[in-house]
Design a protein around this motif. Structure first.
Motif, PDB file in Angstrom:
ATOM      1  N   GLU A  41      -7.572  -3.911 -11.960  1.00 43.44           N
ATOM      2  CA  GLU A  41      -8.400  -2.754 -11.494  1.00 43.44           C
ATOM      3  C   GLU A  41      -8.088  -2.672  -9.917  1.00 43.44           C
ATOM      4  O   GLU A  41      -8.218  -1.563  -9.467  1.00 43.44           O
ATOM      5  N   LYS A  75      -4.983  -3.228  -8.684  1.00 47.03           N
ATOM      6  CA  LYS A  75      -3.748  -2.659  -8.969  1.00 47.03           C
ATOM      7  C   LYS A  75      -3.834  -1.171  -9.166  1.00 47.03           C
ATOM      8  O   LYS A  75      -3.208  -0.365  -8.618  1.00 47.03           O
ATOM      9  N   HIS A  76      -4.763  -0.811 -10.081  1.00 47.07           N
ATOM     10  CA  HIS A  76      -4.848   0.482 -10.421  1.00 47.07           C
ATOM     11  C   HIS A  76      -5.413   1.194  -9.036  1.00 47.07           C
ATOM     12  O   HIS A  76      -5.066   2.321  -8.647  1.00 47.07           O
ATOM     13  N   GLU A 120      -2.680   1.892  -6.561  1.00 46.03           N
ATOM     14  CA  GLU A 120      -1.821   2.980  -7.028  1.00 46.03           C
ATOM     15  C   GLU A 120      -2.393   4.272  -6.762  1.00 46.03           C
ATOM     16  O   GLU A 120      -1.857   5.257  -6.492  1.00 46.03           O
TER      17      GLU A 120
END
Length: 108
Positions: free
Chosen positions: A74, A76-77, A80
């Motif tokens: 989460e 990493k998301h 991004e």
């Protein structure tokens, strides 16, 4: 090895000296008197430190990790997602990393 909590404190002090306001993002879970679970704080993946730089008002979001720490899915998301916006975001493992992050994001 320093704990993430120690690194957070050092980053907060360093960025305060660099004319920024930085707060620790608090998350918690409590049971109410009626037995309901209440989750306080931002959504999963939100960075550990939130703030802004005084001279230009840019939002600062920092995920703090120790030397072995890795981003959860989460996080990493979120990384991004947030890269699409004009905010200062980074993963920092030291106060020096955080100061370098500010320097790399000069005023616009």
């Amino acid at each position: 090895m320093k704990s993430e909590h120690e690194i957070q404190s050092e980053i907060m002090l360093a960025l305060s000296r660099a004319d920024c306001t930085i707060i620790r993002t608090n998350v918690g879970k409590v049971r109410t008197e009626t037995g309901r679970i209440f989750i306080a704080g931002p959504p999963k993946g939100w960075p550990d430190l939130t703030g802004f730089r005084h001279r230009d008002g840019r939002l600062i979001l920092i995920e703090v990790k120790n030397e072995k720490g890795r981003l959860r899915p989460e996080q990493k998301h979120f990384a991004e997602f947030i890269q699409r916006f004009p905010v200062i975001y980074g993963v920092c493992r030291s106060a020096d990393d955080a100061v370098k992050l500010l320097e790399a994001n000069k005023c616009t």
